[in-house]
Design a protein around this motif. Structure first.
Motif, short mmCIF file in Angstrom:
data_model
loop_
_atom_site.label_atom_id
_atom_site.label_comp_id
_atom_site.label_asym_id
_atom_site.label_seq_id
_atom_site.Cartn_x
_atom_site.Cartn_y
_atom_site.Cartn_z
N SER A 88 28.07 22.99 -16.04
CA SER A 88 28.19 23.80 -17.32
C SER A 88 29.15 23.36 -18.64
CB SER A 88 28.59 25.39 -16.98
OG SER A 88 30.21 25.31 -16.66
N LEU A 89 30.20 22.63 -18.27
CA LEU A 89 30.83 22.19 -19.33
C LEU A 89 30.41 20.72 -19.91
CD1 LEU A 89 34.55 22.22 -17.98
CD2 LEU A 89 33.41 23.64 -19.45
N MET A 90 29.45 20.05 -19.30
CA MET A 90 28.89 18.88 -19.72
C MET A 90 27.72 19.50 -20.44
SD MET A 90 28.98 16.57 -15.95
CE MET A 90 27.96 15.41 -16.56
N ASN A 91 27.14 20.47 -20.07
CA ASN A 91 26.01 21.37 -20.72
C ASN A 91 26.28 21.65 -22.29
OD1 ASN A 91 23.77 20.78 -18.72
ND2 ASN A 91 24.30 22.72 -17.87
N LYS A 92 27.67 21.92 -22.37
CA LYS A 92 28.15 22.24 -23.77
C LYS A 92 28.79 21.23 -24.55
CE LYS A 92 30.54 25.53 -21.92
NZ LYS A 92 31.28 27.02 -21.65
N GLN A 93 28.92 20.23 -23.94
CA GLN A 93 29.72 19.10 -24.62
C GLN A 93 29.11 19.00 -26.01
OE1 GLN A 93 29.27 15.63 -25.65
NE2 GLN A 93 27.19 15.39 -25.15
N PHE B 116 32.15 16.43 -5.24
CA PHE B 116 31.64 17.68 -6.02
C PHE B 116 30.83 18.38 -4.91
CE2 PHE B 116 31.29 13.64 -8.73
CZ PHE B 116 32.22 14.13 -9.68
N ASN B 117 31.33 18.55 -3.70
CA ASN B 117 30.38 19.36 -2.72
C ASN B 117 30.95 20.50 -2.71
OD1 ASN B 117 32.94 18.10 -1.79
ND2 ASN B 117 32.73 18.64 0.22
N HIS B 118 31.51 21.19 -3.66
CA HIS B 118 32.14 22.49 -3.59
C HIS B 118 31.13 23.13 -4.91
CE1 HIS B 118 36.08 23.03 -1.06
NE2 HIS B 118 35.31 21.77 -0.96
N ALA B 119 30.45 23.97 -4.42
CA ALA B 119 29.22 24.67 -5.38
C ALA B 119 30.08 25.26 -6.75
CB ALA B 119 28.78 25.78 -4.76
N VAL C 178 20.21 18.64 -20.65
CA VAL C 178 20.97 17.65 -20.32
C VAL C 178 22.51 18.07 -20.29
CG1 VAL C 178 21.79 15.39 -21.27
CG2 VAL C 178 19.42 16.00 -21.78
N ALA C 179 23.09 17.55 -19.12
CA ALA C 179 24.60 17.60 -18.87
C ALA C 179 25.03 16.39 -18.79
CB ALA C 179 24.81 18.08 -17.62
N ASP C 180 26.07 15.96 -19.92
CA ASP C 180 26.48 14.72 -20.04
C ASP C 180 27.79 14.47 -20.44
OD1 ASP C 180 25.73 15.65 -22.58
OD2 ASP C 180 25.48 13.62 -23.47
N ASP D 186 33.09 24.32 -8.22
CA ASP D 186 33.68 23.27 -9.00
C ASP D 186 32.29 22.53 -9.78
OD1 ASP D 186 36.14 23.86 -8.04
OD2 ASP D 186 36.05 22.13 -6.71
N ARG D 187 31.32 22.10 -8.71
CA ARG D 187 29.98 21.65 -9.24
C ARG D 187 29.55 22.26 -10.66
NH1 ARG D 187 24.86 22.20 -8.06
NH2 ARG D 187 23.27 20.39 -8.67
N GLN D 188 29.25 23.56 -10.35
CA GLN D 188 28.68 24.23 -11.57
C GLN D 188 29.57 24.45 -12.67
OE1 GLN D 188 25.44 25.43 -11.89
NE2 GLN D 188 25.14 24.55 -9.77
N TRP D 189 30.89 24.57 -12.49
CA TRP D 189 32.02 24.44 -13.46
C TRP D 189 31.75 23.31 -14.38
CZ3 TRP D 189 37.54 23.30 -13.19
CH2 TRP D 189 38.26 23.56 -14.71
#
Length: 326
Positions: free
Chosen positions: A235-240, A224-227, A259-261, A229-232
């Motif tokens: 952001s999706l986990m924040n919206k699950q 997850f070292n590409h900023a 919470v990003a989960d 990809d990580r933010q994407w």
């Protein structure tokens, strides 16, 4: 015979005025010296107190508080996992750089990354349910970085549905395309529990492995070292959409907590794996895996929420830092 008339008091004062003046000067001088010394002592003591406060609590005090917190947390985790139907893993990430929590030296020292980590049953393999999709995400990011995978609009849509709605078609397509062994080999290479995927069996992992993955995601470490990809992914986990587990519990403990989960539910399995950020910038990873207790659907999510609330209130009570700064 002449008799000397007795001298009046004022006459005596006048006669011995030189001696009296010297005595007064001496007394005033001594008093001044004593006063200056007392003032200097008070200033020195005040400066010492200010210096101690500025420096913060001693290393011993910090370590003692960390030990106490870990002991309390470990005791609690053992109690909620005692019947063997739950696994819990907690890892403190420390405060986010530039946050209000990070500005406090005492807070930075007390909550130094990993110093309060604790778990119970976290190394026990358990059915992952849809939390395995985090491993799919990690693998695809890895493949993309190597130039072996392209994000078309179709892939992006499938990936988003996999994380936000926990839909299965995209993840199952990846497993079919690359093979279970390939995914398991990648997972093992990252130091996570393997085999996760076995033909004709439910996917399996551990709370500890999910914690390690989320730790890498939070700290922007490979894969997850590409900023971007990580933010994407975050952001999706924040919206699950299934937010009655860890997100609900964290919000109950402190309004405004983010919470990003990624959740998982299958039969009596209810799991949640999260990166939690408090309003003051404190962050932690929490993974809760549950089964049994007659759980169906999402009935175990309130159980996970209750565990989350208890942990967050216990570990991030503002009075802890205030007590150390006294």
């Amino acid at each position: 015979m002449r008799h000397n008339e007795p001298q009046s008091f004022l006459q005596k004062l006048y006669k011995y005025r030189t001696y009296l003046l010297g005595l007064v000067i001496l007394v005033v001088g001594i008093a001044s010296i004593v006063g200056v010394q007392a003032h200097q002592k008070n200033v020195t003591e005040a400066d010492s107190t200010s210096a101690v406060r500025a420096k913060g609590p001693t290393a011993h005090a910090i370590q003692a508080q960390q030990k106490q917190l870990k002991h309390k947390l470990t005791h609690y985790l053992k109690s909620v996992t005692a019947d063997g139907t739950a696994s819990v893993s907690f890892y403190n990430l420390g405060p986010t750089a530039g946050s209000s929590a990070a500005k406090s030296r005492t807070t930075r020292r007390l909550y130094k990354q990993g110093q309060l980590a604790a778990s119970a049953n976290a190394h026990t393999p358990a059915v992952s349910a849809s939390t395995y999709k985090l491993f799919i995400a990690a693998y695809l990011f890895h493949q993309n970085h190597l130039g072996y995978y392209d994000w078309t609009l179709t892939e992006k849509d499938g990936f988003q549905r996999m994380i936000v709605n926990s839909e299965n078609d995209f993840a199952e397509g990846v497993l079919d395309a690359y093979g279970l062994t390939t995914l398991d080999d990648f997972i093992a290479s990252e130091g996570w529990y393997s085999p996760t995927f076995v033909a004709n069996q439910a996917s399996v992992t551990t709370a500890y492995s999910l914690t390690l993955l989320l730790k890498k995601l939070a700290l922007q470490q490979a894969p997850f070292n590409h900023a971007h990809d990580r933010q994407w992914l975050l952001s999706l986990m924040n919206k699950q959409i299934y937010r009655t587990g860890i997100p609900a519990g964290a919000a109950t403990a402190k309004k405004g907590t983010v919470v990003a989960d990624k959740v998982g539910f299958l039969g009596d399995i209810n799991n949640d794996a999260a990166i939690v950020t408090l309003p003051n910038g404190q962050r932690y990873v929490l993974v809760i895996m549950t089964h049994g207790h007659g759980q169906t659907g999402f009935s175990g999510f309130p159980r996970m929420a209750e565990i989350t609330t208890h942990i967050q209130k216990m570990m991030y009570d503002p009075s802890i830092v205030k007590g150390l700064n006294k």
